[in-house]
Design a protein around this motif. Structure first.
Motif, PDB file in Angstrom:
ATOM      1  N   ALA B  74       0.775  -1.219   0.000  1.00 43.39           N
ATOM      2  CA  ALA B  74       0.000   0.000   0.000  1.00 43.39           C
ATOM      3  C   ALA B  74       0.819   1.287   0.000  1.00 43.39           C
ATOM      4  CB  ALA B  74      -0.963  -0.012   1.193  1.00 43.39           C
ATOM      5  N   ASP B  76       2.312   4.486   0.305  1.00 46.21           N
ATOM      6  CA  ASP B  76       1.768   5.644   0.989  1.00 46.21           C
ATOM      7  C   ASP B  76       2.052   6.892   0.186  1.00 46.21           C
ATOM      8  OD1 ASP B  76       1.668   5.103   4.552  1.00 46.21           O
ATOM      9  OD2 ASP B  76       0.113   5.673   3.137  1.00 46.21           O
ATOM     10  N   HIS B  78       0.676  10.217   0.851  1.00 45.81           N
ATOM     11  CA  HIS B  78      -0.109  11.279   1.466  1.00 45.81           C
ATOM     12  C   HIS B  78       0.357  12.661   1.049  1.00 45.81           C
ATOM     13  CE1 HIS B  78      -2.812   8.982   3.827  1.00 45.81           C
ATOM     14  NE2 HIS B  78      -1.831   8.258   4.318  1.00 45.81           N
ATOM     15  N   ARG B 107      -3.001   1.574  -7.343  1.00 53.31           N
ATOM     16  CA  ARG B 107      -2.774   1.300  -5.920  1.00 53.31           C
ATOM     17  C   ARG B 107      -2.694   2.600  -5.134  1.00 53.31           C
ATOM     18  NH1 ARG B 107       0.164  -3.149  -7.911  1.00 53.31           N
ATOM     19  NH2 ARG B 107       2.131  -2.036  -8.046  1.00 53.31           N
ATOM     20  N   ARG B 108      -1.958   3.557  -5.711  1.00 54.66           N
ATOM     21  CA  ARG B 108      -1.832   4.838  -5.018  1.00 54.66           C
ATOM     22  C   ARG B 108      -3.179   5.541  -4.931  1.00 54.66           C
ATOM     23  NH1 ARG B 108       2.645   7.620  -8.313  1.00 54.66           N
ATOM     24  NH2 ARG B 108       1.668   9.487  -7.474  1.00 54.66           N
ATOM     25  N   THR B 111      -5.238   4.133  -2.136  1.00 61.68           N
ATOM     26  CA  THR B 111      -4.728   4.562  -0.839  1.00 61.68           C
ATOM     27  C   THR B 111      -5.119   6.003  -0.545  1.00 61.68           C
ATOM     28  OG1 THR B 111      -2.810   3.207  -1.338  1.00 61.68           O
ATOM     29  CG2 THR B 111      -2.662   4.642   0.583  1.00 61.68           C
ATOM     30  N   ARG B 112      -4.984   6.846  -1.558  1.00 57.42           N
ATOM     31  CA  ARG B 112      -5.196   8.273  -1.316  1.00 57.42           C
ATOM     32  C   ARG B 112      -6.659   8.666  -1.292  1.00 57.42           C
ATOM     33  NH1 ARG B 112      -1.880  12.934  -4.263  1.00 57.42           N
ATOM     34  NH2 ARG B 112      -3.404  14.203  -3.170  1.00 57.42           N
ATOM     35  N   ARG B 115     -10.228   5.815   0.694  1.00 55.63           N
ATOM     36  CA  ARG B 115     -10.573   5.572   2.092  1.00 55.63           C
ATOM     37  C   ARG B 115     -11.838   6.323   2.482  1.00 55.63           C
ATOM     38  NH1 ARG B 115      -5.497   5.469   5.587  1.00 55.63           N
ATOM     39  NH2 ARG B 115      -5.327   3.711   4.202  1.00 55.63           N
ATOM     40  N   ASP B 123     -10.537   2.378   7.851  1.00 52.26           N
ATOM     41  CA  ASP B 123      -9.913   1.468   6.900  1.00 52.26           C
ATOM     42  C   ASP B 123     -10.923   0.725   6.052  1.00 52.26           C
ATOM     43  OD1 ASP B 123      -7.374   2.105   7.364  1.00 52.26           O
ATOM     44  OD2 ASP B 123      -7.020   0.562   8.881  1.00 52.26           O
ATOM     45  N   ARG B 182      -8.231  -4.681  -0.761  1.00 53.51           N
ATOM     46  CA  ARG B 182      -7.990  -4.044   0.536  1.00 53.51           C
ATOM     47  C   ARG B 182      -9.034  -4.481   1.548  1.00 53.51           C
ATOM     48  NH1 ARG B 182      -5.010   0.916  -0.481  1.00 53.51           N
ATOM     49  NH2 ARG B 182      -3.481   0.208  -1.996  1.00 53.51           N
TER      50      ARG B 182
END
Lengths: 291, 442
Positions: B74, B76, B78, B107-108, B111-112, B115, B123, B182
């Motif tokens: 995952a 990250d 941010h 994937r990014r 994650t960004r 959520r 999560d 996820r």
């Protein structure tokens, strides 16, 4: 388990390649598994993506003869498995009218009077062979069941003679255009490989291999057009075989570039229905050439 | 690992894919012969032994990712860049067709942007959030147009756009898969499988609102072909008639009286005609769309298909279906065909009556009659005698009913009154049932 024919997945890939068949990872894996697990390979997919060609390539790669059974409606066991040569039997009965009944009975149901059809031939062969059962979906439902014994136990039972067991298991490839759903029993016995249209990169390579005269940038352009056309709702989407035909045509025309005019002239090679041609022309925003 | 494979087999079965025990055993046996660390190879091996039909493949793909998916560490992301910059980067990758880069971006992206920010579901990831944040629905408008002018560039633009859309579709699917992976990691694959896997194409209910018409259309065409081969196969199977003794004996004279070649009588070839009667009233609107698709596809297969549509009166619609374009055919039919004479509620009695009066003379022993409708008469006269007459004249007469069998004869349905006269009335609510009708009844 009989001795494996291929050394491994990579070996399958490279040997098919040498035999002139560009495989990909999933084709190589499934062929490798069919080899190791001694299972028939059921290949399904639209027409013209190279299903039959795969079987031929396997036969070339293994340097084993190909025995082919072409299926069509109305094929029965006398065309797939075996048939008694009744003419010869009748002559034998006539010729030996003095013989006793028992002897005659034993005699006319012996191997001498048996006509081998492709499947029995493949089973009885002393040399390893590749058996191709082409377009099995054309076979009637009832005739399909005849193959089950062969596909799972590698044997054929002939009521008058006994059971013929394969000495060397053949590599079996079945192809289907999915005209009808095959029975669960048949599918269960096979490994399944779905051959779809290749991605742009692989298709370009296939075309370059089949039509080496074609310039690289032309091959790329051709493939881009074909891939775009396959997204349309066509009666018959262009297959690899048709793309290759198209490439040949373009080579013959000695076109420098694949522009509007060239496409408009040659599109009928690729698409076989009037309505498809109209749709494609509208999509690509080119005029139709009227003969 | 072994348990996971068995779990996957179980999940497939739950989703409706027939997976036999022997096939699971094959899958396990296959694992001995392949490097299981190679993901793609591993997946191909499982697919080859578990899945035996192309229409089950999407279900397999979804479930495989849930059970064996490894969401890439995952990444990250941010801090770096704004949302706008991310979109620009995405458009660039889409234009370049860079699959590896797109996979990384997906994937990014999850994650960004994926959520869900709520205290309750920490999560928890949502695909919808990703689509919204990256404006995937309108992204196609943002691609750069290739330079140049004139007709040559319009072709190039078209090709570039198609390619862009293909990549975008792939990226969308990839983010969806990633989201599910996820969630599966958090909650276990079973939790996701229950909602992620929709019904198989063959199980879609014709009358339900969720049925995807495009999917249905794709599935109908091969089915029509099967239906057509089925009807004509029957005719071919019995093409060779009885033994012709006279001819056989006569020919045996040349071989000394031994009948080497048996001769058979030829049968007159049976050229089937198919008549389709289709209820297109609004109560069965979705079904009739399907029925018309089937009609359209069938008329491409047979030389002699005549189709009729009715609501409260009946009209022949064969000529509209002569064109290739289904949408155009429907439009023309709606504009011109006279299917409404009264109040626009379906009237089976009147429609059957007008069919018998107008076209009954064309129904003969070669005709196969297919009637598609729910047999709901709105409490009008059912005119079952007209159907009886038609069924007697025709070779075969089948009624395909889109309602569940337990709803038949409830309310204004007179299904069993009609069923008494036809060769079979069958419940056809989805493609699977249509298929088994073709296989068993025809």
């Amino acid at each position: 388990m009989s001795t494996p024919r291929f050394l491994g997945i990579a070996d399958v890939g490279s040997r098919l390649d040498e035999a002139g068949y560009l495989s990909d990872e999933s084709i190589a894996t499934v062929v490798h598994l069919a080899d190791r697990l001694d299972k028939p390979l059921l290949v399904e997919g639209p027409a013209g993506v190279g299903k039959t060609e795969l079987a031929k390539a396997i036969s070339r790669a293994l340097a084993q003869p190909l025995i082919r059974l072409q299926c069509y409606e109305g094929v029965d066991e006398t065309k797939t498995l075996y048939e008694w040569n009744y003419r010869k039997q009748l002559l034998r009965i006539q010729a030996g009218s003095g013989d006793g009944w028992d002897q005659l009975g034993d005699d006319i149901f012996s191997e001498e009077f048996l006509l081998e059809r492709p499947v029995l031939k493949a089973i009885r062969s002393r040399e390893p062979v590749v058996l191709l059962i082409d377009e099995i979906d054309k076979l009637d439902f009832e005739a399909e069941a005849l193959l089950l014994e062969v596909l799972s136990d590698w044997q054929i039972t002939i009521p008058e003679m006994g059971t013929v067991v394969a000495t060397v298991k053949p590599f079996v490839v079945l192809t289907s255009n999915n005209e009808r759903e095959l029975s669960e029993a048949l599918k269960r016995r096979c490994l399944y490989l779905h051959l779809g249209y290749p991605d742009a990169q692989r298709e370009a390579t296939i075309i370059r291999n089949s039509v080496p005269e074609l310039a690289e940038h032309l091959a790329e352009q051709l493939v881009r057009v074909v891939q775009s056309l396959r997204e349309l709702d066509l009666k018959k989407a262009p297959s690899i075989a048709e793309t290759i035909d198209w490439a040949r045509t373009v080579v013959h025309l000695a076109a420098e570039e694949l522009n509007e005019t060239v496409i408009a002239q040659t599109l009928p090679v690729l698409l076989k229905y009037e309505s498809d041609l109209d749709k494609a022309a509208a999509h690509l925003k080119i005029g139709r050439s009227h003969r | 690992m072994l348990q996971r494979v068995l779990d996957l087999g179980h999940a497939l079965r739950t989703a409706g894919v027939p997976v036999a025990i022997s096939e699971t055993m094959d899958a396990v046996a296959a694992l001995e012969h392949i490097p299981i660390t190679e993901r793609a190879t591993f997946k191909s091996a499982l697919a080859a032994s578990l899945i035996k039909s192309a229409s089950h493949r999407p279900t397999f793909d979804t479930l495989f990712e849930l059970y064996f998916g490894s969401s890439g560490a995952a990444a990250d992301d941010h801090a770096t860049g704004t949302r706008e910059e991310f979109i620009e980067e995405l458009v660039e990758a889409l234009q370049a067709g860079d699959r590896a880069g797109l996979a990384e971006l997906s994937r990014r992206a999850v994650t960004r942007f994926g959520r869900l920010d709520s205290a309750r579901s920490k999560d928890w990831f949502s695909h919808y959030e990703v689509v919204r944040a990256l404006e995937l629905n309108t992204l196609a408008a943002r691609m750069d147009q290739p330079a140049g002018e004139g007709p040559a560039s319009s072709l190039a633009a078209r090709l570039a756009q198609d390619e862009f859309e293909r990549q975008l579709r792939w990226f969308r699917q990839e983010t969806l898969t990633e989201t599910r992976r996820r969630v599966a990691q958090q909650r276990g694959p079973e939790a996701v499988a229950s909602y992620a896997v929709g019904p198989l194409p063959e199980d879609l209910n014709f009358l339900s609102a969720t049925a995807d018409m495009a999917e249905l259309r794709k599935a109908v065409r091969p089915l029509a072909r099967k239906l057509a081969t089925r009807i004509s196969m029957k005719r071919k199977r019995s093409a060779r008639g009885q033994l012709d003794i006279r001819k056989t004996v006569r020919h045996s004279l040349s071989s000394g009286g031994v009948p080497l070649d048996p001769h058979f009588r030829n049968r007159a070839p049976h050229r089937p005609e198919v008549f389709i009667l289709c209820d297109i009233s609004s109560s069965v609107a979705r079904f009739s769309r399907f029925a018309l698709m089937l009609t359209h596809a069938l008329s491409a297969q047979f030389s002699k298909v005549r189709s009729f549509a009715f609501i409260d009166t009946l009209d022949e619609v064969t000529r509209y279906f002569a064109t290739e374009d289904f949408a155009a055919a429907i439009k023309e039919m709606n504009a011109e065909a006279k299917v409404v004479g009264g109040d626009g509620h379906s009237d089976y009695g009147a429609s059957l009556g007008s069919f018998l009066a107008g076209y009954g003379a064309d129904v003969g022993p070669k005709t196969t009659l297919l009637i598609l409708g729910d047999a709901r008469t709105n409490y009008r006269a059912d005119n079952a005698l007209a159907l009886k007459e038609l069924a007697q004249r025709s070779h075969r007469c089948y009624w395909l009913n889109p309602e569940a069998q337990h709803d038949w004869d409830t309310g204004d349905s007179v299904a069993s009154r009609y069923a008494a006269h036809v060769d079979a009335m069958v419940e056809v609510r989805n493609l699977r049932q249509l298929e088994s009708f073709i296989a068993d009844k025809l």
